[in-house]
Design an enzyme around this catalytic site. Structure first.
Site, PDB file in Angstrom:
ATOM      1  N   ASN A  46      38.149  43.716  40.981  1.00 16.47           N
ATOM      2  CA  ASN A  46      38.692  43.360  41.987  1.00 16.47           C
ATOM      3  C   ASN A  46      38.723  44.722  42.893  1.00 16.47           C
ATOM      4  O   ASN A  46      39.088  46.046  42.263  1.00 16.47           O
ATOM      5  CB  ASN A  46      39.546  42.160  42.775  1.00 16.47           C
ATOM      6  CG  ASN A  46      41.243  42.767  42.136  1.00 16.47           C
ATOM      7  OD1 ASN A  46      41.290  43.457  40.638  1.00 16.47           O
ATOM      8  ND2 ASN A  46      42.303  42.521  42.207  1.00 16.47           N
ATOM      9  N   CYS A  75      42.132  46.388  43.081  1.00 12.24           N
ATOM     10  CA  CYS A  75      43.259  46.967  42.405  1.00 12.24           C
ATOM     11  C   CYS A  75      43.198  46.741  41.236  1.00 12.24           C
ATOM     12  O   CYS A  75      43.600  47.858  40.661  1.00 12.24           O
ATOM     13  CB  CYS A  75      44.694  45.999  42.818  1.00 12.24           C
ATOM     14  SG  CYS A  75      45.581  46.424  44.723  1.00 12.24           S
ATOM     15  N   GLU A 105      42.927  44.924  38.317  1.00 11.45           N
ATOM     16  CA  GLU A 105      43.633  43.907  37.870  1.00 11.45           C
ATOM     17  C   GLU A 105      42.466  43.144  37.216  1.00 11.45           C
ATOM     18  O   GLU A 105      42.678  42.203  36.348  1.00 11.45           O
ATOM     19  CB  GLU A 105      44.705  43.961  38.323  1.00 11.45           C
ATOM     20  CG  GLU A 105      44.902  42.576  38.969  1.00 11.45           C
ATOM     21  CD  GLU A 105      44.580  42.971  40.557  1.00 11.45           C
ATOM     22  OE1 GLU A 105      44.434  42.085  41.208  1.00 11.45           O
ATOM     23  OE2 GLU A 105      44.488  44.138  40.830  1.00 11.45           O
TER      24      GLU A 105
END
Length: 772
Positions: free
Chosen positions: A279, A281, A283
């Site tokens: 995704n 970011c 994570e």
């Protein structure tokens, strides 16, 4: 509007209330609020509890579950990701934050994915892509007899589509673009955000393989593989390529890196598909067309009388895992294919926030061995408890449908309801609502000055520090102002040594401590960990290299660094008072003097007004320096306007304005007489000038590519220019303390400072997040 339910009123601060009113609470057609924070939490709780009725629960049972969910959120012990808070119980009902889409090597697939992306962004989700399946630039296209423009060119199309999609003012589109390090266009990809005005809706990361890392350490060559033919098309020195990644990350924070083989090693369903992307970011690794819903437990609420309340934490984990599994059933998915894949694996991402606050309440310094030990102990407890609860759910609701194809079934482990359960996600906005520290990051600041819209300034003090200062008798308004202006409590004589030792902030913590903390949480996280390693302005490329190597050696799945002042749009960087951005005073852009002789070229381009001749002269670096225009027999007003545009563009170029910024202003301006030029529409003379400037800017960039490629000893034709990157020499090492404000720009919504935290850009005033 009701302010409480069942005698429980949400513990909302004034700042959190502003964030909720801006982005989360229901409004009527005129923008008037229709619900309170308590009503929002009740709306969400009742909606998510309904899923229990699918598994035999009575109406009374569902109502009791709704009460539990409400109490957990209202007490700020747990909060789900923003789309769930915004949309549960409303018409949209899209509850997931993370999506990954597939892009195959065909025009049909590319533009079908763009359409799917638009639908996801419209619903409030963020998207991740791997562009690794696309053939490289200049590869032949048999169907047309032409050549491919490569992954980076198509990323720009995705970027433009994201820019065009509006999301009702709640969440903006955000993308992650990933390319494997063995793709033929890897050098161009590494430098595609050298100008941070490009691809503004993308975070980018390089997918590093184990083979690449080993060869980089041995200073050996590795293969670039054509994704279409699977044949080796070129070899590059792995260390040189890693050096380039490091230089660019040092220059402006991008690209990040992910260890793709490590992510796939922990892929619970390898027979279903391989992980290619994450995704926005980084994570949440996902298979193509998977989505994931996230939530975070507030660890600051899990401390009682100076001790971790393990019983309360365990009960909260079970309720949160229950909540997140229900979300999967209550979700309205933007695409049928996403619904099918998500329900087949039922991944959830339960994480934590308020960890730094927990440490303060326990009297443990963030960058200490005790803190690392607590990180492992807490996250292991969360993972084990969530996994155990998922196994219980599987007995009553069934295991996730792909369980027989999973590594758990192969290993003879108990069936579970969810393929993954834990993720450490960014909590920039959620932590503001919960009034706690972000994710697993250190405390943001002990004391700082906030300026509100009427220019009133007031001092904000971390509540635990304020309480301790009052308890120990050294609290005063003057002292808090002094701390805010200094930017740290280090060396403030009024503050006892033991207090100075305990209350460290991001500015006081060495780089290695960030990586060690990330690694400690990663050991007991099924997915990945979102965290930023903060570096001071004077950090060198060698510092970045050391961070990357430590992340690789300590088991992290990826890493993002941010060096203070490394982005052009950063407005505040000095330690001291955290203020809202102010206009720089006394700074003037002085145009470079024009030499007596310049050289350039003239381009003829057709417009609706006739043939336009655009002359662009270059400076000594081969970059556009000045522009002149003339048009056939035109005179009078038309010619005067062209002369005016030429003078202003030349002034901007000579003053150091990026060509891309000028192109952006001129491109797309329309007049009543558009025309066609080589299959493309020319909307006006201004648009024509922009197109010529853009073409010449690309030519100049290509020239620099060739020069830098030769200089750096890298083969291939991609852009490997390194911009204004510092030498890796110098005295600064990774133990340099990151005394940095991490302010990277101005919030587009409220005009406050935009902060780089947890791999994203977040406004601490209104809750805006670039990553959605």
């Amino acid at each position: 509007m009701k302010e409480e339910f069942n005698g429980i009123s949400p513990e909302i601060t004034d700042n959190a209330k502003k964030v909720l009113e801006k982005r989360y609470l229901k409004k009527d057609d005129f923008g008037k609020l229709k619900e309170s924070p308590a009503e929002m939490f009740r709306r969400v709780a009742e909606n998510i509890a309904v899923a229990d009725s699918n598994y035999g629960s009575t109406k009374e049972d569902v109502a009791n579950t709704a009460d539990e969910f409400y109490a957990m959120m209202a007490r700020l012990e747990f909060l789900p990701n923003s789309p769930t808070l915004m949309n549960a119980g409303r018409d949209l009902q899209q509850l997931s934050a993370c999506f990954v889409l597939s892009i195959d090597d065909s025009m049909e697939s590319i533009f079908e994915t763009i359409k799917d992306t638009a639908m996801i962004h419209k619903s409030g989700g963020g998207t991740g892509f791997s562009f690794s399946r696309l053939r490289g630039k200049n590869s032949p296209v048999r169907s047309t007899g032409g050549i491919s423009s490569g992954p980076v060119s198509f990323m720009k199309v995705f970027n433009a589509a994201t820019q065009a999609v509006k999301q009702g003012g709640t969440r903006r589109g955000a993308n992650m673009g990933i390319l494997r390090v063995d793709h033929p266009d890897i050098l161009e990809f590494i430098t595609c955000k050298e100008n941070d005005k490009e691809l503004t809706n993308f975070n980018i990361s390089i997918a590093l393989t184990e083979d690449f890392m080993k060869k980089a350490l041995r200073n050996e060559e590795y293969d670039l593989v054509d994704p279409r033919s699977k044949k080796v098309v070129q070899k590059l020195n792995a260390k040189d390529v890693l050096d380039l990644i490091i230089k660019m990350a040092h220059s402006n924070g991008e690209p990040g890196i992910i260890f793709i083989d490590r992510m796939n090693k922990d892929n619970p369903t390898p027979s279903v598909g391989q992980i290619e992307s994450t995704n926005p970011c980084g994570e949440q690794p996902l298979l193509p067309y998977e989505s994931c819903n996230l939530g975070s437990i507030n660890l600051a609420k899990m401390v009682t009388a100076g001790q971790i309340d393990w019983s309360k934490l365990g009960e909260t984990v079970r309720k949160a895992a229950h909540f997140l599994d229900n979300v999967i059933d209550m979700n309205s998915y933007p695409l049928k294919r996403i619904e099918e894949m998500t329900k087949s694996n039922r991944k959830v991402g339960l994480g934590v926030m308020g960890f730094a606050d927990m440490l303060l309440m326990l009297g443990v310094r963030y960058d200490s061995d005790d803190a690392l030990g607590l990180a492992e102990k807490v996250m292991k407890f969360v993972m084990d408890t969530a996994t155990g609860y998922s196994e219980e759910l599987a007995k009553t609701r069934g295991a996730f449908p792909n369980f027989p194809k999973s590594i758990f079934a192969t290993a003879g482990l108990n069936p579970r309801r969810n393929a993954t359960l834990t993720t450490i996600a960014p909590t920039g906005t959620l932590s503001m609502i919960a009034n706690c520290s972000s994710g697993i990051e250190p405390v943001f600041a002990i004391s700082y000055i906030r300026t509100i819209l009427d220019n009133t300034k007031f001092i904000e003090v971390h509540p635990y520090f304020e309480a301790m200062a009052q308890k120990k008798g050294f609290y005063s308004n003057d002292l808090m102002k002094k701390i805010a202006e200094k930017g740290t409590i280090r060396g403030v004589e009024e503050i006892p040594e033991d207090v100075q030792e305990l209350f460290v902030t991001a500015h006081d913590i060495v780089a290695e401590a960030h990586i060690k903390m990330q690694s400690s949480f990663q050991k007991y996280t099924h997915n990945a960990v979102s965290k930023t390693v903060n570096l001071p302005t004077e950090a060198t490329t060698e510092d970045v290299r050391n961070i990357y190597m430590l992340a690789y050696e300590s088991g992290c799945k990826g890493v993002t660094i941010y060096r203070d002042n490394s982005r052009e749009e950063q407005v505040l960087s000095k330690p001291g008072a955290v203020k809202e951005p102010e206009k720089a005073s006394g700074q003037k852009a002085t145009p470079r003097p024009r030499p007596n002789v310049t050289t350039g070229t003239t381009t003829k381009i057709s417009t609706g007004c006739g043939s336009l001749y655009v002359t662009i002269n270059e400076d000594e670096k081969g970059l556009p320096f000045e522009v002149f225009m003339s048009m056939g027999k035109a005179g009078g007003c038309a010619m005067s306007q062209l002369e005016a545009i030429g003078r202003l563009v030349s002034l901007a170029l000579r003053s150091g304005v990026e060509t891309g910024s000028i192109v952006e202003q001129l491109r797309g301006i329309r007049c009543p007489s558009p025309s066609w030029e080589k299959g493309g529409r020319i909307f006006s003379c201004s648009d024509a000038i922009a197109r010529v400037l853009e073409r010449r800017g690309l030519d100049a960039k290509a020239k620099r590519i060739a020069e830098n490629t030769k200089k750096d000893g890298l083969s291939g034709s991609a852009d490997v220019s390194t911009g204004t990157v510092e030498s890796s020499g110098g005295a600064a090492k990774t133990h340099t303390k990151a005394k940095t404000e991490n302010i990277v720009g101005v919030c587009p919504d409220c005009g406050s400072a935009l902060w780089h935290v947890e791999g994203c850009m977040v406004c601490k005033s209104c809750g805006y997040s670039k990553c959605g």
